[in-house]
Design an enzyme around this catalytic site. Structure first.
Site, PDB file in Angstrom:
ATOM      1  N   SER A 127      69.548  40.430  38.552  1.00 54.20           N
ATOM      2  CA  SER A 127      70.097  39.655  37.556  1.00 54.20           C
ATOM      3  C   SER A 127      69.633  38.013  37.613  1.00 54.20           C
ATOM      4  CB  SER A 127      71.461  39.488  37.846  1.00 54.20           C
ATOM      5  OG  SER A 127      72.072  38.506  37.212  1.00 54.20           O
ATOM      6  N   TYR A 152      79.108  36.935  44.559  1.00 48.19           N
ATOM      7  CA  TYR A 152      78.291  37.929  43.759  1.00 48.19           C
ATOM      8  C   TYR A 152      76.941  37.788  43.643  1.00 48.19           C
ATOM      9  CZ  TYR A 152      76.437  40.157  39.494  1.00 48.19           C
ATOM     10  OH  TYR A 152      75.463  40.975  38.567  1.00 48.19           O
ATOM     11  N   LYS A 156      72.871  39.486  44.990  1.00 45.11           N
ATOM     12  CA  LYS A 156      71.754  39.755  44.072  1.00 45.11           C
ATOM     13  C   LYS A 156      70.755  39.063  44.887  1.00 45.11           C
ATOM     14  CE  LYS A 156      73.411  42.165  41.166  1.00 45.11           C
ATOM     15  NZ  LYS A 156      73.564  43.901  41.229  1.00 45.11           N
TER      16      LYS A 156
END
Ligand code: UDP
Length: 342
Positions: A127, A152, A156
């Site tokens: 992302s 979160y 990634k």
């Protein structure tokens, strides 16, 4: 012989669109999902769109190492695309261990099984969140990553490193591509698959469509005092079908041995900045309706402006986003009406 691609988390929003594009490009797809954050609607939609009632499906949790190992034993997998992960930023702040455990373990299980079963091409869905608040825009793949703002986001960054390190140590057994997505929005033009957020949507477009259909009272635009042309944040909104097609290009590049490095990174964006207000205005105009919205306080953790420099994906992979924001917002609205039964 058709090449086989395993799509973990293949029943979700991005996974279902990717499955459709892979099948349409002539790949055999094995879909695996535990339906932890989606229902069966999209997988049924995938079958309808592709006319394939026999897509191999495995209901399983990628945190179960034994199950992942069995899966790699059952099929000859030429490439795996890993989506199976939790993705709510706020929830990750409240439940960090749940996020680290699920998102890291599932990916490590995939890599371990891939290695054990003779190697594989691995595509990880990363992302633009890894760029944090960039010092300048647009961002290229060489723009430095910043410390993540949430667990979160950190998963990634960490999974990117896990893949890079595994590829490096694998003696050519594992090849990898990291796709850094910007803001995927919209739905398949058939309106048979799309985003199905559970509870109150965190993302802008589902909130817009739910407000327009009457499920939500009013959209709050988080902040109109940012140092941007109209004061609202700017993002690179990319059509979900365009994004899905990027996966087909990436998988083909890996399978055909066209990679220039054993682990490559690509931005998947349009290169076009759009503000929240511009998106809202475009939604109203293209769908000929009025949206109830108000300006509200900034949302903590939001970056002011980020958009991609997609040159590398355009020139190296030969992939380019083609859809206009208007087409995408029409598709998003058609999908919302479809799920509302209208
Ligand atoms: N946003 C908003 N209202 C909402 C949801 C999002 O104004 O109800 C804004 C948010 O502040 C950001 C942009 O829309 O500037 C995109 O947010 P989203 O959560 O969709 O994606 P992000 O870029 O944060 O990953």
């Amino acid at each position: 012989m058709k090449k086989t691609v395993l799509v973990s988390g293949g029943a979700g929003f991005i996974g279902s669109h990717v499955t459709v594009e892979l099948i349409e490009a002539g790949y055999e797809v094995v879909v695996a999902d535990n339906f932890s954050n989606c229902d069966r609607t999209c997988f049924e939609g995938v079958k309808k769109i592709t006319g394939r009632d026999d897509i191999p499906f495995e209901e399983m949790d990628f945190c179960d190492a034994e199950a992942v190992d069995k899966l790699f034993g059952k099929y000859h997998i030429d490439a795996v695309i890993h989506f199976a992960a939790f993705k709510a930023v706020g929830e990750s702040v409240a439940k960090p261990l749940m996020y680290y455990k699920n998102n890291l373990l599932s990916f490590m299980n995939v890599l371990e099984a891939a290695q054990k079963h003779g190697g594989c091409n691995v595509l990880f869905s990363s992302s633009a969140t890894v760029y944090g608040e960039p010092k300048s825009v647009p961002v290229t793949e060489d723009t430095p990553r910043q410390p993540a703002m949430s667990p979160y986001g950190n998963t990634k960054t960490m999974c990117e490193d896990i893949l890079q390190d595994t590829v490096k140590a694998s003696d050519g057994l594992i090849k990898g591509i990291l796709l850094r997505y910007f803001n995927p929005i919209g739905a398949h033009p058939s309106a048979l698959i799309g985003e199905l957020p559970r509870g109150v949507p965190n993302n802008l477009v589902p909130f817009i469509t739910q407000t327009a259909i009457g499920k939500r009272e009013c959209l709050s635009i988080f902040g109109n005092d940012y140092p941007t042309p109209d004061g609202t944040c700017q993002r690179d909104y990319i059509d979900i079908v365009d994004l899905a097609k990027a996966h087909v290009f990436a998988v083909t590049r890996m399978i055909e041995g066209k990679m220039k490095e054993p682990c490559e990174v690509f931005n998947v964006g349009t290169g076009r900045p759009v503000s929240v207000l511009e998106l809202v205005n475009a939604f109203e105009k293209v769908n000929n309706l009025k949206l109830n919205y108000k300006f509200a306080a900034r949302r903590p953790g939001d970056v002011t402006a980020i958009w991609a420099d997609p040159t590398k994906a355009n020139t190296e992979m030969g992939w380019k986003a083609t859809r206009t924001v208007e087409e995408t917002l029409k598709a998003a609205w058609a999908w919302e009406k479809h799920i509302a039964g209208k």
